[in-house]
Motif scaffolding. Structure first.
Motif, PDB file in Angstrom:
ATOM      1  N   ALA A  15       0.863  -1.189   0.000  1.00  0.00           N
ATOM      2  CA  ALA A  15       0.000   0.000   0.000  1.00  0.00           C
ATOM      3  C   ALA A  15       0.891   1.227   0.000  1.00  0.00           C
ATOM      4  O   ALA A  15       1.815   1.320   0.807  1.00  0.00           O
ATOM      5  N   ASP A  16       0.633   2.157  -0.892  1.00  0.00           N
ATOM      6  CA  ASP A  16       1.462   3.365  -0.900  1.00  0.00           C
ATOM      7  C   ASP A  16       0.629   4.611  -0.657  1.00  0.00           C
ATOM      8  O   ASP A  16      -0.558   4.542  -0.400  1.00  0.00           O
ATOM      9  N   ASP A  17       1.314   5.737  -0.653  1.00  0.00           N
ATOM     10  CA  ASP A  17       0.732   7.054  -0.375  1.00  0.00           C
ATOM     11  C   ASP A  17       0.297   7.210   1.085  1.00  0.00           C
ATOM     12  O   ASP A  17      -0.561   8.039   1.403  1.00  0.00           O
ATOM     13  N   ILE A  18       0.902   6.443   1.991  1.00  0.00           N
ATOM     14  CA  ILE A  18       0.566   6.552   3.407  1.00  0.00           C
ATOM     15  C   ILE A  18       1.015   7.929   3.903  1.00  0.00           C
ATOM     16  O   ILE A  18       2.117   8.375   3.618  1.00  0.00           O
ATOM     17  N   GLY A  19       0.143   8.600   4.627  1.00  0.00           N
ATOM     18  CA  GLY A  19       0.415   9.951   5.114  1.00  0.00           C
ATOM     19  C   GLY A  19      -0.131  11.036   4.215  1.00  0.00           C
ATOM     20  O   GLY A  19      -0.118  12.209   4.568  1.00  0.00           O
ATOM     21  N   VAL A  62       5.493   5.524   2.867  1.00  0.00           N
ATOM     22  CA  VAL A  62       5.112   6.825   3.415  1.00  0.00           C
ATOM     23  C   VAL A  62       5.598   7.946   2.500  1.00  0.00           C
ATOM     24  O   VAL A  62       6.682   7.887   1.932  1.00  0.00           O
ATOM     25  N   MET A  63       4.765   8.973   2.386  1.00  0.00           N
ATOM     26  CA  MET A  63       5.109  10.179   1.628  1.00  0.00           C
ATOM     27  C   MET A  63       5.500  11.262   2.631  1.00  0.00           C
ATOM     28  O   MET A  63       4.644  11.870   3.276  1.00  0.00           O
ATOM     29  N   VAL A  64       6.790  11.495   2.753  1.00  0.00           N
ATOM     30  CA  VAL A  64       7.325  12.402   3.763  1.00  0.00           C
ATOM     31  C   VAL A  64       6.803  13.836   3.639  1.00  0.00           C
ATOM     32  O   VAL A  64       6.512  14.468   4.659  1.00  0.00           O
ATOM     33  N   PRO A  65       6.660  14.411   2.438  1.00  0.00           N
ATOM     34  CA  PRO A  65       6.204  15.814   2.366  1.00  0.00           C
ATOM     35  C   PRO A  65       4.737  16.032   2.707  1.00  0.00           C
ATOM     36  O   PRO A  65       4.291  17.172   2.794  1.00  0.00           O
ATOM     37  N   CYS A  66       3.997  14.967   2.899  1.00  0.00           N
ATOM     38  CA  CYS A  66       2.550  15.090   3.083  1.00  0.00           C
ATOM     39  C   CYS A  66       2.170  15.448   4.518  1.00  0.00           C
ATOM     40  O   CYS A  66       2.915  15.196   5.460  1.00  0.00           O
ATOM     41  N   PRO A  67       0.987  16.038   4.690  1.00  0.00           N
ATOM     42  CA  PRO A  67       0.570  16.572   5.983  1.00  0.00           C
ATOM     43  C   PRO A  67       0.516  15.572   7.138  1.00  0.00           C
ATOM     44  O   PRO A  67       0.741  15.946   8.286  1.00  0.00           O
ATOM     45  N   ASP A  89       7.010  -3.063   7.680  1.00  0.00           N
ATOM     46  CA  ASP A  89       7.834  -2.932   6.478  1.00  0.00           C
ATOM     47  C   ASP A  89       7.395  -1.649   5.770  1.00  0.00           C
ATOM     48  O   ASP A  89       6.469  -1.660   4.962  1.00  0.00           O
ATOM     49  N   MET A  90       8.044  -0.544   6.114  1.00  0.00           N
ATOM     50  CA  MET A  90       7.663   0.770   5.580  1.00  0.00           C
ATOM     51  C   MET A  90       8.781   1.304   4.702  1.00  0.00           C
ATOM     52  O   MET A  90       9.918   1.424   5.134  1.00  0.00           O
ATOM     53  N   ARG A  91       8.453   1.647   3.498  1.00  0.00           N
ATOM     54  CA  ARG A  91       9.435   2.235   2.593  1.00  0.00           C
ATOM     55  C   ARG A  91       9.196   3.728   2.479  1.00  0.00           C
ATOM     56  O   ARG A  91       8.136   4.224   2.840  1.00  0.00           O
ATOM     57  N   GLY A  92      10.186   4.417   1.957  1.00  0.00           N
ATOM     58  CA  GLY A  92      10.028   5.826   1.633  1.00  0.00           C
ATOM     59  C   GLY A  92       9.480   5.940   0.224  1.00  0.00           C
ATOM     60  O   GLY A  92      10.088   5.434  -0.719  1.00  0.00           O
ATOM     61  N   HIS A  93       8.333   6.562   0.077  1.00  0.00           N
ATOM     62  CA  HIS A  93       7.693   6.761  -1.235  1.00  0.00           C
ATOM     63  C   HIS A  93       8.115   8.157  -1.693  1.00  0.00           C
ATOM     64  O   HIS A  93       7.420   9.144  -1.446  1.00  0.00           O
ATOM     65  N   LEU A  94       9.291   8.239  -2.314  1.00  0.00           N
ATOM     66  CA  LEU A  94       9.910   9.526  -2.624  1.00  0.00           C
ATOM     67  C   LEU A  94       9.061  10.300  -3.621  1.00  0.00           C
ATOM     68  O   LEU A  94       8.656   9.784  -4.661  1.00  0.00           O
TER      69      LEU A  94
END
Length: 163
Positions: A12-16, A39-44, A60-65
């Motif tokens: 699952a992506d776009d977390i955050g 996870v999308m770091v720039p998101c609110p 298992d969390m990746r960075g969704h750059l």
């Protein structure tokens, strides 16, 4: 390959991106319906995702750059700069909506700085990033892919690449 020799990873992506992603990913992980998330770091809602990951370090969390924002009324922008000269910001000061606009306008060195900043922020927030991938494939474009690979290698993170 026989199915019994392989593994299926449901991701699952776009977390955050929005608040609803948090209870959704918690439920999906609890029920065993997904085994990986990004996870999308720039998101609110990034700070809440980071807290969730710290509380459950086995995730298992990746960075969704992320260097673009496809939504018209719900926006986010870079965490590394607010300088329009980087070409990463649209007229309103957010990431461009399309990969094509990022490809045409963004300075690759600015994108490289943004990618590093996102990985650093995730790690500093206590997310044990297991790998990185690309939101909407934008940083897999030829102008940016070397920066993506460099960030992954520099942080000893596997990079998801696709053709």
């Amino acid at each position: 390959m026989d199915w019994e020799d392989g593994a299926v990873i449901i991701h699952a992506d776009d977390i955050g991106m929005c608040q609803a992603t948090l209870p959704a990913i918690a439920d999906l992980l609890d029920f065993g319906l997904v085994s990986s998330a990004a996870v999308m770091v720039p998101c609110p809602w990034f700070p809440q995702v980071a807290a969730f990951c710290r509380a459950q370090p086995a995730i298992d969390m990746r960075g969704h750059l992320t260097v673009n924002c496809e939504w018209s009324s719900y926006r986010w922008g870079p965490i590394s700069t607010c300088d329009r000269a980087t070409g990463m910001l649209d007229e309103q000061g957010y990431f461009h909506a399309s990969s094509a606009a990022v490809k045409q306008l963004a300075d690759p060195s600015a994108v490289a700085l943004e990618l590093r900043a996102q990985v650093e922020r995730a790690l500093q927030a206590g997310i044990d990033a297991t790998h990185v991938d690309a939101h909407m494939g934008t940083i897999l474009l030829p102008r940016f892919v070397q920066a993506y690979v460099d960030v992954a290698l520099g942080n000893q993170l596997p990079a998801f690449l696709r053709s």
